[in-house]
Design an enzyme around this catalytic site. Structure first.
Site, mmCIF file in Angstrom:
data_model
loop_
_atom_site.group_PDB
_atom_site.id
_atom_site.type_symbol
_atom_site.label_atom_id
_atom_site.label_comp_id
_atom_site.label_asym_id
_atom_site.label_seq_id
_atom_site.Cartn_x
_atom_site.Cartn_y
_atom_site.Cartn_z
ATOM 1 N NE ARG A 65 -16.800 15.595 -9.183
ATOM 2 C CZ ARG A 65 -17.766 16.132 -9.910
ATOM 3 N NH1 ARG A 65 -18.920 16.444 -9.351
ATOM 4 N NH2 ARG A 65 -17.586 16.353 -11.193
ATOM 5 C CE LYS A 99 -3.401 0.104 1.361
ATOM 6 N NZ LYS A 99 -2.327 -0.877 1.155
ATOM 7 C CD GLU A 146 -3.931 -10.889 5.092
ATOM 8 O OE1 GLU A 146 -2.935 -10.349 5.612
ATOM 9 O OE2 GLU A 146 -4.160 -10.877 3.864
ATOM 10 C CE LYS A 163 -5.913 -2.631 7.280
ATOM 11 N NZ LYS A 163 -6.397 -3.370 6.129
ATOM 12 C CD GLU A 173 0.952 0.611 1.844
ATOM 13 O OE1 GLU A 173 -0.199 0.208 2.108
ATOM 14 O OE2 GLU A 173 1.717 0.036 1.082
ATOM 15 N NE ARG A 208 -3.390 0.785 5.120
ATOM 16 C CZ ARG A 208 -4.624 1.219 4.925
ATOM 17 N NH1 ARG A 208 -4.895 2.506 5.031
ATOM 18 N NH2 ARG A 208 -5.601 0.381 4.620
ATOM 19 C CG ASN A 230 1.459 -4.865 2.025
ATOM 20 O OD1 ASN A 230 0.336 -5.354 1.939
ATOM 21 N ND2 ASN A 230 1.706 -3.602 1.756
ATOM 22 C CG HIS A 274 0.632 -9.250 1.534
ATOM 23 N ND1 HIS A 274 0.763 -9.719 2.822
ATOM 24 C CD2 HIS A 274 -0.705 -9.087 1.332
ATOM 25 C CE1 HIS A 274 -0.441 -9.817 3.373
ATOM 26 N NE2 HIS A 274 -1.343 -9.451 2.495
ATOM 27 C CG HIS A 332 1.130 -9.530 -5.975
ATOM 28 N ND1 HIS A 332 1.576 -8.335 -6.488
ATOM 29 C CD2 HIS A 332 0.054 -9.870 -6.702
ATOM 30 C CE1 HIS A 332 0.799 -7.971 -7.495
ATOM 31 N NE2 HIS A 332 -0.142 -8.880 -7.650
ATOM 32 C CG HIS A 366 -4.937 -12.337 -0.372
ATOM 33 N ND1 HIS A 366 -3.927 -11.764 -1.121
ATOM 34 C CD2 HIS A 366 -4.924 -11.700 0.828
ATOM 35 C CE1 HIS A 366 -3.344 -10.816 -0.411
ATOM 36 N NE2 HIS A 366 -3.917 -10.753 0.775
#
Ligand SMILES: NC(=O)c1ccc[n+]([C@@H]2O[C@H](COP(=O)([O-])OP(=O)(O)OC[C@H]3O[C@@H](n4cnc5c(N)ncnc54)[C@H](O)[C@@H]3O)[C@@H](O)[C@H]2O)c1
Ligand SMILES: [Zn+2]
Length: 444
Positions: free
Chosen positions: A201, A223, A265, A307, A317, A321, A325, A328, A332, A345
């Site tokens: 955990r 993330k 990025e 960032k 987010e 945040r 993207n 993206h 994507h 990417h």
């Protein structure tokens, strides 16, 4: 200082020095004056720490971001640059510099307990695993280090590979006082972070990113996760590391294509919130492409500052945040439609950014000089400025329909609006502009 509209705020105009009429609550009109409030202060480790003064209330800033340091910056091989991610009692430093893996005290002060598990892959292990083990153990005989070497590639970012990390941790009888160390690119960082979040955990976790992508983006902000056969990054957790250690020397072995992918990025930060940084990139892209150490260190630092500030304002987010993207949603669709692994990417994000910029222009939200500058900088970085020719309007639409940013059936997009360095996260746009952009970039 940073000013931002957030999820709780009505939206704001991007126009200079003015707050305009409230708009739909789903919109996030963002304007920043950031980075110029960096201050030096002493932190627990006794080193000078760059930190941000933050403004949590939504507010409009009248001026564009300023570049704190127009020179290429210092790339001392000794003292690391330190950017602080300010998250209350979960704050942590990002160390940036050349030769940092030869400074064992940087890593060792963040190791909890006596047991460490290094998670890496079969490309990075032969290059840097011994160095990292040495940095963890030199002058520190009480610490023992295990490692797990995973297969390399996005296609292994899955449950089966994750289980290999747990297998190793359990076989090695690691307990709650252990530390997981991610050594590699974004794939390793995301997987190791998720393993650290879930094992017993939650155990202590350190990031040692070794790609530009990971150094400027994925290792910062917490993330973590893995892919599901039905979609990318669908299973994961927010889990912040204890520190991020960026040894810029590790980039010396990175293939050119991976380097350029990460620069997509870097360019993104300039476009969404930091015009001064974008201008610096326009002047220094040849140096970045030539891996000039000082230029690279400066670009990494500045990206991490951007960032870190966004993450500290909106960790989970809820709005702001999402602006990270930019490009993206289109990107994507390219990654999914064209097949993972065909385009990197950052390459998909670059083409996606051109499409988002095209749409912003069609909406009348930016002038054509920004469109041209985006094309120019991506070309300088040898990144794509259009999607693969096999992409169709239907392929885009079907993937975009299940994008995480769809809310109540409405696709929200990050689009540029106003002067360079300003963006909006909004579902309030003319659908025809989206259709026109898709048609302009697809043959069918
Ligand atoms: N968590 C986040 O916020 C976030 C943000 C952006 C991207 N990501 C994730 O990051 C991943 C992409 O990361 P990436 O671009 O680093 O890809 P990657 O981890 O696959 O690394 C790219 C390639 O470079 C190799 N490599 C790594 N370091 C090297 C070095 N120093 N020298 C030589 N080769 C090296 C890797 O083994 C791999 O083959 C994606 O899975 C994406 O979803 C996550
Ligand atoms: Zn990205």
């Amino acid at each position: 200082m940073a000013s931002a509209a957030n999820a709780c705020s009505p939206s704001f105009s991007a126009a200079n020095s003015s707050v305009s009429k409230p708009k739909a609550l789903s919109d996030f009109y963002l304007r920043f004056r950031n980075i110029n409030a960096l201050s030096l202060r002493s932190k627990r480790v006794g080193l000078p720490v760059l930190s941000f003064s933050r403004i949590r209330s939504p507010r409009i800033s009248a001026s564009s971001p300023q570049v704190m340091d127009q020179s290429v910056g210092e790339a001392s091989s000794k003292a690391p640059t330190i950017v602080e991610v300010d998250l209350g009692n979960r704050s942590y430093p990002i160390y940036i510099g050349s030769g940092l893996l030869d400074q064992p005290e940087l890593l060792q002060r963040h190791v909890h307990g006596k047991r460490v598990l290094v998670v890496t892959n079969n490309t990075v292990a032969p290059l840097y695993l011994d160095k990292v083990v040495d940095a963890l153990t030199r002058g520190n005989p009480n610490v023992s280090v295990d490692s797990v070497i995973l297969p390399d590639g996005e296609k292994y970012k899955n449950m089966e590979t994750l289980m290999k990390v747990f297998d190793k941790a359990i076989e090695s009888r690691l307990d709650r006082r252990c530390t997981f160390v991610a050594l590699g690119g974004g794939v390793i960082g995301d997987m190791c972070g998720f393993a650290a979040a879930a094992f017993l955990r939650g155990v202590n976790f350190i990031q040692i990113p070794t790609t530009v992508m990971a150094q400027v983006d994925s290792s910062v902000g917490g993330k973590t996760g893995i892919n599901h056969p039905l979609g990318k990054n669908l299973i994961g957790a927010f889990y912040q590391p204890q520190c991020v250690l960026i040894d810029t020397d590790t980039l010396n072995t990175l293939p050119d294509r991976e380097l350029a992918s990460g620069l997509a990025e870097v360019i993104k930060y300039g476009l969404i919130r930091d015009a001064g940084f974008f201008e610096w990139q326009e002047k220094n892209m040849p140096k970045l492409m030539a891996r000039d150490p000082s230029a690279m260190a400066y670009a990494i630092k500045r990206s991490c500052e951007n960032k870190a500030e966004v993450v500290s304002l909106d960790e989970k987010e809820s709005g702001l945040r999402a602006t990270l993207n930019l490009g993206h949603t289109f990107g994507h669709a390219i990654e999914t439609g064209f097949g993972y692994g065909q385009w990197l990417h950052g390459e998909a994000v670059a083409a996606g950014t051109v499409m988002a910029v095209d749409m912003s222009y069609r909406l009348g939200w930016i002038d054509d000089s920004i469109v041209k500058r985006v094309h120019n900088i991506l070309e300088q970085a040898k990144l794509p400025t259009a999607p693969p020719e096999t992409m169709t309007v239907e392929m885009f639409k079907s993937v975009m329909a299940v994008d995480k940013k769809v809310a109540d059936g409405l696709l929200r997009l990050i689009l540029l609006k106003g002067p360079l360095g300003n963006c909006v996260f909004t579902g309030d746009y003319d659908r025809k502009a989206l259709d026109d952009t898709l048609c302009a970039f697809c043959k069918s």
